[in-house]
Scaffold this motif. Structure first.
Motif, PDB file in Angstrom:
ATOM      1  N   ASP A  31       0.855  -1.180   0.000  1.00  0.00           N
ATOM      2  CA  ASP A  31       0.000   0.000   0.000  1.00  0.00           C
ATOM      3  C   ASP A  31       0.890   1.229   0.000  1.00  0.00           C
ATOM      4  O   ASP A  31       1.937   1.243   0.649  1.00  0.00           O
ATOM      5  CB  ASP A  31      -0.880   0.019   1.253  1.00  0.00           C
ATOM      6  CG  ASP A  31      -1.870  -1.131   1.280  1.00  0.00           C
ATOM      7  OD1 ASP A  31      -2.112  -1.739   0.223  1.00  0.00           O
ATOM      8  OD2 ASP A  31      -2.401  -1.416   2.355  1.00  0.00           O
TER       9      ASP A  31
ATOM     10  N   GLN B  66      -1.869   8.468  -8.067  1.00  0.00           N
ATOM     11  CA  GLN B  66      -2.719   7.482  -7.404  1.00  0.00           C
ATOM     12  C   GLN B  66      -3.517   6.685  -8.444  1.00  0.00           C
ATOM     13  O   GLN B  66      -3.540   5.445  -8.416  1.00  0.00           O
ATOM     14  CB  GLN B  66      -3.668   8.194  -6.440  1.00  0.00           C
ATOM     15  CG  GLN B  66      -4.688   7.306  -5.774  1.00  0.00           C
ATOM     16  CD  GLN B  66      -5.720   8.114  -4.983  1.00  0.00           C
ATOM     17  OE1 GLN B  66      -6.178   9.167  -5.428  1.00  0.00           O
ATOM     18  NE2 GLN B  66      -6.055   7.632  -3.796  1.00  0.00           N
ATOM     19  N   ALA B  67      -4.152   7.394  -9.359  1.00  0.00           N
ATOM     20  CA  ALA B  67      -4.979   6.743 -10.376  1.00  0.00           C
ATOM     21  C   ALA B  67      -4.144   5.822 -11.270  1.00  0.00           C
ATOM     22  O   ALA B  67      -4.559   4.696 -11.573  1.00  0.00           O
ATOM     23  CB  ALA B  67      -5.704   7.788 -11.218  1.00  0.00           C
TER      24      ALA B  67
ATOM     25  N   MET C 280      -1.170   4.428 -10.580  1.00  0.00           N
ATOM     26  CA  MET C 280      -0.649   3.292  -9.814  1.00  0.00           C
ATOM     27  C   MET C 280      -1.714   2.220  -9.632  1.00  0.00           C
ATOM     28  O   MET C 280      -1.427   1.028  -9.697  1.00  0.00           O
ATOM     29  CB  MET C 280      -0.120   3.775  -8.465  1.00  0.00           C
ATOM     30  CG  MET C 280       1.150   4.594  -8.586  1.00  0.00           C
ATOM     31  SD  MET C 280       1.630   5.386  -7.040  1.00  0.00           S
ATOM     32  CE  MET C 280       2.135   3.958  -6.085  1.00  0.00           C
ATOM     33  N   GLN C 281      -2.947   2.642  -9.424  1.00  0.00           N
ATOM     34  CA  GLN C 281      -4.025   1.674  -9.258  1.00  0.00           C
ATOM     35  C   GLN C 281      -4.398   1.041 -10.603  1.00  0.00           C
ATOM     36  O   GLN C 281      -4.574  -0.167 -10.697  1.00  0.00           O
ATOM     37  CB  GLN C 281      -5.228   2.333  -8.595  1.00  0.00           C
ATOM     38  CG  GLN C 281      -4.949   2.669  -7.139  1.00  0.00           C
ATOM     39  CD  GLN C 281      -6.045   3.466  -6.460  1.00  0.00           C
ATOM     40  OE1 GLN C 281      -6.767   4.223  -7.093  1.00  0.00           O
ATOM     41  NE2 GLN C 281      -6.152   3.303  -5.152  1.00  0.00           N
ATOM     42  N   LYS C 282      -4.468   1.850 -11.648  1.00  0.00           N
ATOM     43  CA  LYS C 282      -4.820   1.336 -12.977  1.00  0.00           C
ATOM     44  C   LYS C 282      -3.785   0.347 -13.486  1.00  0.00           C
ATOM     45  O   LYS C 282      -4.127  -0.670 -14.090  1.00  0.00           O
ATOM     46  CB  LYS C 282      -4.965   2.494 -13.967  1.00  0.00           C
ATOM     47  CG  LYS C 282      -5.315   2.039 -15.368  1.00  0.00           C
ATOM     48  CD  LYS C 282      -5.419   3.202 -16.327  1.00  0.00           C
ATOM     49  CE  LYS C 282      -5.673   2.669 -17.726  1.00  0.00           C
ATOM     50  NZ  LYS C 282      -5.494   3.672 -18.743  1.00  0.00           N
TER      51      LYS C 282
ATOM     52  N   GLY D  48      -1.927  -1.544 -11.739  1.00  0.00           N
ATOM     53  CA  GLY D  48      -1.803  -2.682 -10.846  1.00  0.00           C
ATOM     54  C   GLY D  48      -0.586  -2.646  -9.934  1.00  0.00           C
ATOM     55  O   GLY D  48      -0.203  -3.662  -9.365  1.00  0.00           O
TER      56      GLY D  48
ATOM     57  N   SER E 242      -0.410  -0.977  -7.140  1.00  0.00           N
ATOM     58  CA  SER E 242      -0.975  -1.125  -5.807  1.00  0.00           C
ATOM     59  C   SER E 242      -2.479  -0.916  -5.890  1.00  0.00           C
ATOM     60  O   SER E 242      -2.938  -0.009  -6.579  1.00  0.00           O
ATOM     61  CB  SER E 242      -0.372  -0.096  -4.848  1.00  0.00           C
ATOM     62  OG  SER E 242      -0.970  -0.188  -3.575  1.00  0.00           O
ATOM     63  N   GLY E 243      -3.209  -1.746  -5.173  1.00  0.00           N
ATOM     64  CA  GLY E 243      -4.651  -1.578  -5.131  1.00  0.00           C
ATOM     65  C   GLY E 243      -5.074  -0.514  -4.140  1.00  0.00           C
ATOM     66  O   GLY E 243      -6.192  -0.031  -4.167  1.00  0.00           O
ATOM     67  N   ASN E 244      -4.153  -0.142  -3.245  1.00  0.00           N
ATOM     68  CA  ASN E 244      -4.479   0.831  -2.216  1.00  0.00           C
ATOM     69  C   ASN E 244      -3.431   1.937  -2.198  1.00  0.00           C
ATOM     70  O   ASN E 244      -2.314   1.734  -1.725  1.00  0.00           O
ATOM     71  CB  ASN E 244      -4.561   0.159  -0.841  1.00  0.00           C
ATOM     72  CG  ASN E 244      -5.038   1.118   0.225  1.00  0.00           C
ATOM     73  OD1 ASN E 244      -5.662   2.136  -0.058  1.00  0.00           O
ATOM     74  ND2 ASN E 244      -4.729   0.796   1.466  1.00  0.00           N
ATOM     75  N   VAL E 245      -3.795   3.075  -2.733  1.00  0.00           N
ATOM     76  CA  VAL E 245      -2.921   4.245  -2.741  1.00  0.00           C
ATOM     77  C   VAL E 245      -3.711   5.398  -2.132  1.00  0.00           C
ATOM     78  O   VAL E 245      -4.764   5.770  -2.646  1.00  0.00           O
ATOM     79  CB  VAL E 245      -2.472   4.624  -4.166  1.00  0.00           C
ATOM     80  CG1 VAL E 245      -1.538   5.829  -4.128  1.00  0.00           C
ATOM     81  CG2 VAL E 245      -1.806   3.445  -4.852  1.00  0.00           C
ATOM     82  N   GLN E 246      -3.224   5.930  -1.043  1.00  0.00           N
ATOM     83  CA  GLN E 246      -3.892   7.032  -0.355  1.00  0.00           C
ATOM     84  C   GLN E 246      -3.146   8.337  -0.619  1.00  0.00           C
ATOM     85  O   GLN E 246      -1.914   8.360  -0.612  1.00  0.00           O
ATOM     86  CB  GLN E 246      -3.933   6.775   1.153  1.00  0.00           C
ATOM     87  CG  GLN E 246      -4.676   5.518   1.541  1.00  0.00           C
ATOM     88  CD  GLN E 246      -6.132   5.563   1.138  1.00  0.00           C
ATOM     89  OE1 GLN E 246      -6.823   6.544   1.344  1.00  0.00           O
ATOM     90  NE2 GLN E 246      -6.601   4.485   0.536  1.00  0.00           N
TER      91      GLN E 246
END
Length: 125
Positions: A20, A41-42, A44-46, A48, A50-54
């Protein structure tokens, strides 16, 4: 978006890449550093990474409050990232900050800033 895909590739090589992540934007929501952090954030999640980026916003003093918090709380963490820019350089000097950019490790340049210095015609500069 190509530049952000490059950061995604770079991020995937960091230790703990599947972990994370927390990205600190040392400013209020809505500004340039916040927008950069939320775009990271977007991506990194797109991609793959990390599924959790705050994204955490820490406003104040041209980014030096966030910088101090980052240096003191995230030292040595590969899962904590900080967004910054030239404004922070000036704020470090103007605020006589106890922390500076020598205390963090740059990993990528995502944006660039143009700066102009204006002086009187009679100046030696």
């Amino acid at each position: 978006m190509k530049r952000l895909s490059v950061i995604a590739l770079l991020m995937s090589t960091l230790p703990g890449w599947a972990a994370d992540y927390t990205i600190m934007a040392p400013a209020s929501p809505g500004g340039g550093w916040d927008q950069t952090a939320r775009t990271m954030q977007a991506v990194m999640q797109k991609e793959g990474i990390s599924g959790n980026v705050q994204v955490v916003n820490v406003p104040g003093a041209g980014g030096t409050i966030g910088l101090a918090q980052f240096v003191n709380q995230a030292k040595g963490s590969a899962e904590d990232l900080l967004v910054g820019g030239y404004v922070m350089v000036g704020a470090i000097l103007n605020n006589q900050s106890a922390v500076d950019l020598s205390m963090v490790t740059p990993i990528a340049r995502l944006t660039g800033e143009q700066e102009v210095v204006v002086v009187p015609a009679s100046s030696d500069i």
